[in-house]
Each structure stands twice: as structure tokens, then as C-alpha cells.
Design a protein around this motif. Sequence first.
Motif, PDB file in Angstrom:
ATOM      1  N   HIS A  17      -2.263 -29.884   5.696  1.00  0.00           N
ATOM      2  CA  HIS A  17      -2.228 -31.332   5.434  1.00  0.00           C
ATOM      3  C   HIS A  17      -3.234 -32.063   6.325  1.00  0.00           C
ATOM      4  O   HIS A  17      -4.008 -32.908   5.860  1.00  0.00           O
ATOM      5  CB  HIS A  17      -0.805 -31.852   5.661  1.00  0.00           C
ATOM      6  N   LYS A  18      -3.260 -31.719   7.609  1.00  0.00           N
ATOM      7  CA  LYS A  18      -4.172 -32.354   8.562  1.00  0.00           C
ATOM      8  C   LYS A  18      -5.626 -32.056   8.199  1.00  0.00           C
ATOM      9  O   LYS A  18      -6.476 -32.955   8.201  1.00  0.00           O
ATOM     10  CB  LYS A  18      -3.872 -31.876   9.977  1.00  0.00           C
ATOM     11  N   ALA A  19      -5.927 -30.813   7.884  1.00  0.00           N
ATOM     12  CA  ALA A  19      -7.294 -30.427   7.540  1.00  0.00           C
ATOM     13  C   ALA A  19      -7.781 -31.161   6.295  1.00  0.00           C
ATOM     14  O   ALA A  19      -8.916 -31.645   6.250  1.00  0.00           O
ATOM     15  CB  ALA A  19      -7.378 -28.916   7.333  1.00  0.00           C
ATOM     16  N   LEU A  20      -6.938 -31.256   5.289  1.00  0.00           N
ATOM     17  CA  LEU A  20      -7.342 -31.948   4.059  1.00  0.00           C
ATOM     18  C   LEU A  20      -7.590 -33.429   4.320  1.00  0.00           C
ATOM     19  O   LEU A  20      -8.542 -34.014   3.781  1.00  0.00           O
ATOM     20  CB  LEU A  20      -6.298 -31.743   2.964  1.00  0.00           C
ATOM     21  N   ALA A  21      -6.762 -34.039   5.171  1.00  0.00           N
ATOM     22  CA  ALA A  21      -6.960 -35.453   5.525  1.00  0.00           C
ATOM     23  C   ALA A  21      -8.286 -35.629   6.274  1.00  0.00           C
ATOM     24  O   ALA A  21      -9.033 -36.585   6.027  1.00  0.00           O
ATOM     25  CB  ALA A  21      -5.789 -35.959   6.357  1.00  0.00           C
TER      26      ALA A  21
END
Length: 186
Positions: free
Chosen positions: A31-35
Motif C-alpha cells: 500500500h505504501k509503495a503504491l502511494a
Amino acid sequence: MGYEIAEQFGWAPPDVILYPTGGGVGLIGIHKALAEMRAMGWLRTDVVPRLVAVQAAGCAPIVEAFERGDTEATAPADPRTVAFGITVPKPLGDFLILRAVRETGGTAVSVTDEELLATQLDLAAAEGTFVCPEGAACFAALARLRESGWLGESERVVVLNTGTGIKYPDTVNTSGTSGGAAVHQV
């Protein structure tokens, strides 16, 4: 994992990502990487993959919290499953897991040990792939999500298998049927 998935998909991420969720750090990281990639303009699409937290029914604090609409999980009284990698009664990042699933329009699904063991056996027989019980849980959840209509036929999906079945020799018996596996209790 989020960066690798995006790169493997040509910077146009899939529609859905299923992740076996114990402590949930992989799902939180995705989730963090995609954001981050979205903020940097690296992604070729505005599609945000719907994240799916998959747990075993015998230890499903995230699924239960998601269904109740809670922001934190409550540890089950008697957590048990053959998939010891997702036997985490109270993940430290429970609030982050739930936020990631909700922010992406995802969901949380639990499957029984019987379902995941049958799926593990089916994958071994049909594909020659001996996935871990945690990965098998994700494939069992995938089938359920397709049957319910939550997941469309044309959607691009990533199912994460986090280990090899060889680490779990007791999960498949030689009679060709699932079952007989030792249940892990915390």
C-alpha cells in the motif's frame, strides 16, 4: 513487493492484489509503495489496486474487524490454523492493514483450513506447484471472490504466495485428499 509488482506490470498495476495476512507488513508495504509511486508519477494509470487481506477462519482478527467496521482488531480467544504464517492473533499494524484495505476499496476474506488444504492439493495436482498453506488460502479466497461477483472475469489479479509447501510436509497426505494436517495453536 509493491514496486516489483508495478514494475512487472509495466507501471500499470493490477486491479486486485490478494495477500496472506498475519502481521500484515507485506500488505502495508505494498500500500505504501503504491502511494509513493502514484505521488512520484511513476504509474501509467490511475487504477489503485484493491487490496485483499486473506486470513484463515481459525485466526481472522482482521477479517472480523473489517466486517464490524472497526479500526483495530481484537485477538481471537483460541486462534488455530494449519497456516502458521498467518496465525497472528493481534497484528501490531492492524490499524494500518484495515486502512490500506478500506482506502483501496478492497476487502478481507477468511477461508477454512479445509478450503485452503483442498486448494493446496488442487494446485499441486493441476499446476505442479506446491504452495504454502498461506498462499493456498489466497487462491481459495480468489475462487470465492470470483464466485461472489466481487472480482470480475476481466480483472488483472496478483495472488501472493509467501512460501513453499515443502516447509509444511504434514499438509498434504499421500491418499490424495486434503486433511490430516496438524493445527497450529498460539
